[in-house]
Design an enzyme around this catalytic site. Structure first.
Site, PDB file in Angstrom:
ATOM      1  CE1 TYR A   1      11.460  -7.284   6.946  1.00 50.41           C
ATOM      2  CE2 TYR A   1      13.145  -5.766   6.127  1.00 50.41           C
ATOM      3  CZ  TYR A   1      11.901  -6.352   6.007  1.00 50.41           C
ATOM      4  OH  TYR A   1      11.084  -6.004   4.963  1.00 50.41           O
TER       5      TYR A   1
ATOM      6  CG  HIS B   1      12.130 -13.984  -0.698  1.00 47.81           C
ATOM      7  ND1 HIS B   1      13.019 -13.930  -1.747  1.00 47.81           N
ATOM      8  CD2 HIS B   1      11.527 -12.773  -0.670  1.00 47.81           C
ATOM      9  CE1 HIS B   1      12.931 -12.731  -2.311  1.00 47.81           C
ATOM     10  NE2 HIS B   1      12.034 -12.018  -1.674  1.00 47.81           N
TER      11      HIS B   1
ATOM     12  CG  ASP C   1       4.201  -6.925  -3.784  1.00 44.87           C
ATOM     13  OD1 ASP C   1       4.033  -7.543  -2.720  1.00 44.87           O
ATOM     14  OD2 ASP C   1       5.328  -6.671  -4.256  1.00 44.87           O
TER      15      ASP C   1
ATOM     16  CD  GLU D   1       8.457  -4.090  -1.434  1.00 44.32           C
ATOM     17  OE1 GLU D   1       8.539  -5.038  -0.625  1.00 44.32           O
ATOM     18  OE2 GLU D   1       8.307  -4.247  -2.644  1.00 44.32           O
TER      19      GLU D   1
ATOM     20  CG  ASP E   1       5.061  -9.504   0.706  1.00 44.55           C
ATOM     21  OD1 ASP E   1       4.175  -9.278  -0.140  1.00 44.55           O
ATOM     22  OD2 ASP E   1       6.260  -9.214   0.541  1.00 44.55           O
TER      23      ASP E   1
ATOM     24  NE  ARG F   1       7.964  -6.873   2.699  1.00 47.10           N
ATOM     25  CZ  ARG F   1       8.490  -8.000   3.176  1.00 47.10           C
ATOM     26  NH1 ARG F   1       9.572  -7.969   3.929  1.00 47.10           N
ATOM     27  NH2 ARG F   1       7.930  -9.163   2.901  1.00 47.10           N
TER      28      ARG F   1
ATOM     29  CD  GLU G   1       5.089  -4.937  -1.124  1.00 49.86           C
ATOM     30  OE1 GLU G   1       5.001  -5.998  -0.476  1.00 49.86           O
ATOM     31  OE2 GLU G   1       5.661  -4.858  -2.226  1.00 49.86           O
TER      32      GLU G   1
ATOM     33  CG  ASP H   1      -0.013 -37.972 -15.216  1.00 48.93           C
ATOM     34  OD1 ASP H   1       0.049 -37.566 -14.031  1.00 48.93           O
ATOM     35  OD2 ASP H   1      -0.818 -38.836 -15.595  1.00 48.93           O
TER      36      ASP H   1
ATOM     37  CG  HIS I   1      13.767  -4.897   1.278  1.00 48.81           C
ATOM     38  ND1 HIS I   1      12.922  -3.829   1.117  1.00 48.81           N
ATOM     39  CD2 HIS I   1      13.409  -5.483   2.452  1.00 48.81           C
ATOM     40  CE1 HIS I   1      12.067  -3.785   2.124  1.00 48.81           C
ATOM     41  NE2 HIS I   1      12.354  -4.766   2.973  1.00 48.81           N
TER      42      HIS I   1
ATOM     43  CG  HIS J   1       9.095  -4.280  -6.717  1.00 51.50           C
ATOM     44  ND1 HIS J   1       7.903  -4.662  -7.267  1.00 51.50           N
ATOM     45  CD2 HIS J   1       9.054  -4.705  -5.419  1.00 51.50           C
ATOM     46  CE1 HIS J   1       7.179  -5.321  -6.361  1.00 51.50           C
ATOM     47  NE2 HIS J   1       7.848  -5.341  -5.215  1.00 51.50           N
TER      48      HIS J   1
ATOM     49  CG  HIS K   1       9.844  -8.434  -8.187  1.00 50.83           C
ATOM     50  ND1 HIS K   1      10.582  -9.438  -7.638  1.00 50.83           N
ATOM     51  CD2 HIS K   1       9.165  -7.871  -7.147  1.00 50.83           C
ATOM     52  CE1 HIS K   1      10.366  -9.490  -6.324  1.00 50.83           C
ATOM     53  NE2 HIS K   1       9.509  -8.550  -6.003  1.00 50.83           N
TER      54      HIS K   1
HETATM   55  N1  GLY Z   1       6.338  -9.879  -2.508  1.00 52.98           N
HETATM   56  C1  GLY Z   1       7.521  -9.576  -3.164  1.00 52.98           C
HETATM   57  C2  GLY Z   1       7.942  -8.210  -2.899  1.00 52.98           C
HETATM   58  O1  GLY Z   1       7.422  -7.562  -2.018  1.00 52.98           O
HETATM   59  O2  GLY Z   1       8.756  -7.680  -3.589  1.00 52.98           O
HETATM   60 MN    MN Z   2       7.009  -5.867  -3.351  1.00 55.28          MN
HETATM   61 MN    MN Z   3       5.461  -7.888  -1.309  1.00 53.17          MN
END
Ligand code: GLY
Ligand code: MN
Ligand code: MN
Length: 451
Positions: free
Chosen positions: A402, A257, A285, A398, A274, A420, A422, A53, A364, A368, A375
């Protein structure tokens, strides 16, 4: 400097909320793009059960929030361009003193008109009686189909109730159009008031990353750095992360992720964070990758400098008129060139690019859209062509590199490193504005801040 260990600077407080008039203008703009004699139906988010609940914290649906600012679950906004008795109708929960005793204020239909500028508002319990009458006679229904099977079924039930009365002269709508295309195009361009929220979200996240860098030391757990981030978010009024935080030490950074965040950080490893806060529904982000011990090794720094150069090359492609893919291509070229120089890729530069050899190391895209959603919405390739950047768009930059622990194409000492970097930017008339200012980015800046 703040009192707590002097690690962070407090972002400016008291960012004003978006004025109500702006939500009115957004509804007018959307209605101006709709076909004549149409209706748009936009449902609010619903509460979701977390366990038995107990519910997840409520987060309003971004489209619904963008058009209404109405903060409650289950409501339904209806836009009826040209309707004589008002173009904006809202269905919401009724006031209920018993519920309100336990859960706090419910706005109710009357206050929805006064405070949220609805032309008409009705209790949700009346929607089955009233909404078919509003749909009837409208030729086209705009609605985001396919997001909620329950709500899709209710839309069809309302339309079918009109169809059932066709013999007595009722006219059901003949066309159904996805609302996303119009609404998401509108959301892609941020207003001055939205930019204030986005700048604040970015500033809070910058403070949080600065704090985490200072608090990092060998032996602590990934979740302890996550806690530093969340502490800084919350104390500036950003009570949620915009997405699950990634705190990934060593090899974990090669899992895109990774959110388990439960391992111990080891001296000699890098840690990738991140994480970004959400402030009044607006996301930030940011990713930084830094040495657990405060000093990069020679190899780590070489790879780091490649990613940094890739980000710089991408920044240079950010200006109105540049296509969205230019920044990505620039980052791919720098990363491919860097891997060639280190001998981690072999062959001719052109052929490696054409073959997409970088994809084993950089899997990637360079960024974005960013806004109410991390996103965020908006077409990247309208009509099949990469879109040109325009002032008012907000996006992330970003690039990453890797080297998976099991990547046997490179010598063992290079494996198990994920990096990374970003940042968040606004496209301006003359180029871009970095929203995530003030956060160490180069290897030297990071070492200096951590020292
Ligand atoms: N944290 C998600 C991305 O960097 O797209
Ligand atoms: Mn991002
Ligand atoms: Mn990110």
């Amino acid at each position: 400097m703040t009192a707590d260990q002097g690690t962070t600077e407090a972002p400016r407080r008291g960012v004003s909320t978006i004025p109500r008039g702006e939500f009115h203008r957004r509804r007018r703009q959307l209605m101006g793009m709709m076909e004549p004699n149409a209706i748009a139906i936009v449902p609010a988010a619903r509460l979701a059960i977390r366990s038995r609940d107990t519910e997840y914290a409520f987060r309003q649906d971004s489209d619904f929030h963008y058009l209404t600012a109405f903060p409650e679950p289950d409501a339904v906004a209806v836009l009826l361009p040209g309707r004589e008795h008002g173009e904006y109708v809202l269905f919401c929960h009724e006031k209920d003193p018993v519920q309100e005793l336990w859960l706090g204020e419910r706005i109710g239909a009357e206050a929805a008109c006064e405070r949220f500028a609805a032309d008409d508002a009705f209790p949700l319990s009346d929607i089955d009686d009233i909404l078919p009458g509003l749909i009837e006679g409208r030729g086209r229904v705009y609605y985001s189909m396919g997001r909620s099977p329950d709500f899709d079924a209710r839309i069809m039930a309302w339309v079918n109730s009109i169809r059932a009365r066709e013999a007595s002269g009722a006219t059901p709508p003949g066309e159904f159009t996805d609302l996303d295309h119009l609404l998401h195009e509108q959301r892609l361009f941020k207003s001055a008031a939205e930019l204030r929220q986005l700048r604040h979200a970015a500033a809070v996240s910058v403070a949080a990353h600065r704090r985490a860098m200072r608090q990092c030391r060998p032996g602590i757990y990934e979740y302890q750095l996550e806690a530093e981030m969340l502490h800084e978010f919350s104390r500036h009024g950003a009570r949620c992360a915009a997405y699950p935080s990634i705190v990934a030490g060593g090899d974990n950074a090669c899992t895109m992720h990774y959110t388990a965040n439960e391992q111990r950080l080891k001296s000699g490893d890098l840690v990738l964070i991140d994480a970004g806060c959400e402030y009044r529904c607006y996301a930030s982000d940011i990713t930084r990758t830094f040495p657990v011990s405060g000093r990069f090794s020679r190899r780590q720094r070489k790879l780091y400098d490649i990613v940094l150069a890739a980000q710089e090359a991408a920044f240079e492609r950010l200006a109105p008129g540049q296509d969205w893919d230019a920044a990505h291509r620039a980052s791919v070229e720098v990363i491919t060139h860097g891997l060639l120089e280190l001998g981690l890729l072999k062959g001719s530069f052109r052929k490696l690019i054409d073959d997409g050899a970088y994809r084993d190391f950089y899997m990637h895209r360079v960024g974005h859209w960013l806004g109410l959603d991390v996103h965020d919405v908006g077409d990247y390739r309208p009509g099949g062509e990469w879109r040109e950047l325009e002032a008012g768009m907000v996006l992330t930059v970003e690039p990453g590199l890797y080297i998976a622990p099991d990547n046997e194409s490179v010598p063992a000492p290079w494996r198990g490193i994920g990096i990374r970097i970003e940042d968040d930017v606004l496209i301006t008339d003359r180029g871009y504005e970095l929203l995530t200012k003030g956060l160490p980015r180069s290897a030297d800046e990071i070492e200096e801040w951590m020292a």
